[in-house]
Design an enzyme around this catalytic site. Structure first.
Site, PDB file in Angstrom:
ATOM      1  N   PRO A  17      -0.393  -2.195  -7.696  1.00  0.00           N
ATOM      2  CA  PRO A  17      -0.184  -3.576  -7.244  1.00  0.00           C
ATOM      3  C   PRO A  17      -0.266  -3.751  -5.729  1.00  0.00           C
ATOM      4  CG  PRO A  17       1.888  -2.571  -7.925  1.00  0.00           C
ATOM      5  CD  PRO A  17       0.789  -1.634  -8.345  1.00  0.00           C
ATOM      6  N   ASN A  18      -0.833  -4.873  -5.362  1.00  0.00           N
ATOM      7  CA  ASN A  18      -0.958  -5.332  -3.971  1.00  0.00           C
ATOM      8  C   ASN A  18      -1.994  -4.564  -3.150  1.00  0.00           C
ATOM      9  OD1 ASN A  18       1.131  -7.378  -4.176  1.00  0.00           O
ATOM     10  ND2 ASN A  18       2.544  -5.651  -4.339  1.00  0.00           N
ATOM     11  N   ARG A  25      -2.985  -6.834   4.358  1.00  0.00           N
ATOM     12  CA  ARG A  25      -1.578  -6.589   4.017  1.00  0.00           C
ATOM     13  C   ARG A  25      -0.964  -5.588   5.003  1.00  0.00           C
ATOM     14  NH1 ARG A  25       0.451  -2.598  -0.763  1.00  0.00           N
ATOM     15  NH2 ARG A  25       2.653  -3.050  -0.547  1.00  0.00           N
ATOM     16  N   TYR A  30      -0.485  -0.073   6.595  1.00  0.00           N
ATOM     17  CA  TYR A  30      -1.506   0.378   5.638  1.00  0.00           C
ATOM     18  C   TYR A  30      -2.910   0.496   6.217  1.00  0.00           C
ATOM     19  CZ  TYR A  30       2.266  -0.536   2.345  1.00  0.00           C
ATOM     20  OH  TYR A  30       3.482  -0.521   1.692  1.00  0.00           O
ATOM     21  N   ASN A  81      -2.756   5.803  -6.652  1.00  0.00           N
ATOM     22  CA  ASN A  81      -1.797   5.204  -5.738  1.00  0.00           C
ATOM     23  C   ASN A  81      -1.145   4.088  -6.551  1.00  0.00           C
ATOM     24  OD1 ASN A  81      -0.248   3.936  -3.865  1.00  0.00           O
ATOM     25  ND2 ASN A  81      -1.879   3.703  -2.326  1.00  0.00           N
ATOM     26  N   ALA A  84       4.013   0.015  -5.496  1.00  0.00           N
ATOM     27  CA  ALA A  84       5.462  -0.084  -5.722  1.00  0.00           C
ATOM     28  C   ALA A  84       5.883   0.447  -7.093  1.00  0.00           C
ATOM     29  CB  ALA A  84       5.908  -1.530  -5.547  1.00  0.00           C
ATOM     30  N   GLU A 105      -1.164  12.225  -6.864  1.00  0.00           N
ATOM     31  CA  GLU A 105      -0.534  10.987  -6.378  1.00  0.00           C
ATOM     32  C   GLU A 105      -0.793  10.861  -4.880  1.00  0.00           C
ATOM     33  OE1 GLU A 105       3.715  11.196  -6.825  1.00  0.00           O
ATOM     34  OE2 GLU A 105       4.051   9.337  -5.702  1.00  0.00           O
ATOM     35  N   HIS A 107      -0.444   8.201  -1.256  1.00  0.00           N
ATOM     36  CA  HIS A 107       0.082   7.012  -0.581  1.00  0.00           C
ATOM     37  C   HIS A 107      -0.518   6.946   0.810  1.00  0.00           C
ATOM     38  CE1 HIS A 107       2.953   6.410  -3.760  1.00  0.00           C
ATOM     39  NE2 HIS A 107       3.184   7.707  -3.715  1.00  0.00           N
ATOM     40  N   SER A 109       0.870   5.296   3.352  1.00  0.00           N
ATOM     41  CA  SER A 109       1.978   5.480   4.297  1.00  0.00           C
ATOM     42  C   SER A 109       2.799   6.705   3.879  1.00  0.00           C
ATOM     43  CB  SER A 109       2.861   4.232   4.307  1.00  0.00           C
ATOM     44  OG  SER A 109       3.438   4.025   3.025  1.00  0.00           O
ATOM     45  N   ARG A 114      10.064   5.766   5.340  1.00  0.00           N
ATOM     46  CA  ARG A 114      10.271   4.329   5.189  1.00  0.00           C
ATOM     47  C   ARG A 114      11.620   4.044   4.504  1.00  0.00           C
ATOM     48  NH1 ARG A 114       5.124   1.669   2.807  1.00  0.00           N
ATOM     49  NH2 ARG A 114       6.212  -0.170   3.606  1.00  0.00           N
ATOM     50  N   ARG A 118      11.906   3.753  -1.183  1.00  0.00           N
ATOM     51  CA  ARG A 118      10.558   4.326  -1.346  1.00  0.00           C
ATOM     52  C   ARG A 118      10.603   5.857  -1.406  1.00  0.00           C
ATOM     53  NH1 ARG A 118       7.181  -0.176  -0.423  1.00  0.00           N
ATOM     54  NH2 ARG A 118       8.144  -1.583   1.077  1.00  0.00           N
TER      55      ARG A 118
HETATM   56  C1  DQA Z   1       2.173   2.721  -1.009  1.00  0.00           C
HETATM   57  C2  DQA Z   1       3.661   2.890  -0.683  1.00  0.00           C
HETATM   58  C3  DQA Z   1       4.521   2.082  -1.635  1.00  0.00           C
HETATM   59  O1  DQA Z   1       5.892   2.239  -1.305  1.00  0.00           O
HETATM   60  C4  DQA Z   1       4.167   0.618  -1.540  1.00  0.00           C
HETATM   61  O2  DQA Z   1       4.916  -0.135  -2.464  1.00  0.00           O
HETATM   62  C5  DQA Z   1       2.712   0.361  -1.689  1.00  0.00           C
HETATM   63  C6  DQA Z   1       1.767   1.262  -1.040  1.00  0.00           C
HETATM   64  C7  DQA Z   1       1.273   3.431   0.018  1.00  0.00           C
HETATM   65  O3  DQA Z   1       0.097   3.622  -0.273  1.00  0.00           O
HETATM   66  O4  DQA Z   1       1.734   3.763   1.111  1.00  0.00           O
HETATM   67  O5  DQA Z   1       2.296  -0.626  -2.280  1.00  0.00           O
HETATM   68  O6  DQA Z   1       1.913   3.307  -2.277  1.00  0.00           O
END
Ligand code: DQA
Length: 158
Positions: A17-18, A25, A30, A81, A84, A105, A107, A109, A114, A118
């Site tokens: 998501p997102n 964003r 990011y 990835n 959230a 997996e 990410h 960030s 953080r 997270r």
């Molecule tokens: C993320 C880190 C997650 O905590 C966050 O909710 C994201 C992006 C990252 O790629 O750093 O949506 O997965």
């Protein structure tokens, strides 16, 4: 020569998501690359590694679960990835466990630098490993690690 090369390895990159909003964003966190640019870089990396790379992004947990299930018989490994959902989703964790496809997996960030919420990933215990904090490089390193693992596992040489 050990092992036979029957067909090109196929991998699935799953974006949660997102991540469709990457580029606009929170670019301080990011980066400025959009999802299409990240996918193009992954495609180029896949070509160098001689593997097929497919992509899927969804903001819906169930659609991501479906995509993991549909990987059976289509893909040999998954790069994810989960956004959230990393921190909330037992369903994604169970899907990864259920299909038993090697999964990495990633990410963008460093989730451990953080907010506390997270710091926990439901997915980490069921994947080969996690790469976090290197921006788009997390994805590229993740793909390299996945392919390296698959080739070692299957003794495929190219
Ligand atoms: C993320 C880190 C997650 O905590 C966050 O909710 C994201 C992006 C990252 O790629 O750093 O949506 O997965």
């Amino acid at each position: 020569m050990r092992g036979l090369t029957l067909s090109k390895l196929s991998t699935l990159v799953l974006h949660g998501p997102n991540l469709n909003l990457l580029g606009r964003r929170e670019p301080d966190i990011y980066g400025s690359l959009g999802l299409n640019s990240i996918n193009s870089l992954l495609e180029a990396e896949g070509a160098k590694l001689n593997v097929k790379v497919s992509f899927m992004q969804s903001n819906h947990e169930g659609a991501l679960v479906d995509s993991i299930h549909e990987s059976l018989g289509k893909h040999q490994g998954i790069l994810i990835n989960a956004g959230a959902y990393t921190h909330t989703s037992l369903a994604l964790r169970d899907a990864i466990s259920a299909v038993e496809l090697p999964t990495v997996e990633v990410h963008l960030s460093n989730i451990y630098r953080r907010e506390n919420f997270r710091h926990h990933s439901y997915i980490s215990p069921v994947v080969i490993g996690q790469i976090s904090g290197f921006g788009v490089q997390s994805y590229l390193l993740g793909l390299q690690a996945l392919v390296h693992h698959l080739r070692k596992e299957k003794q495929i040489e190219n």
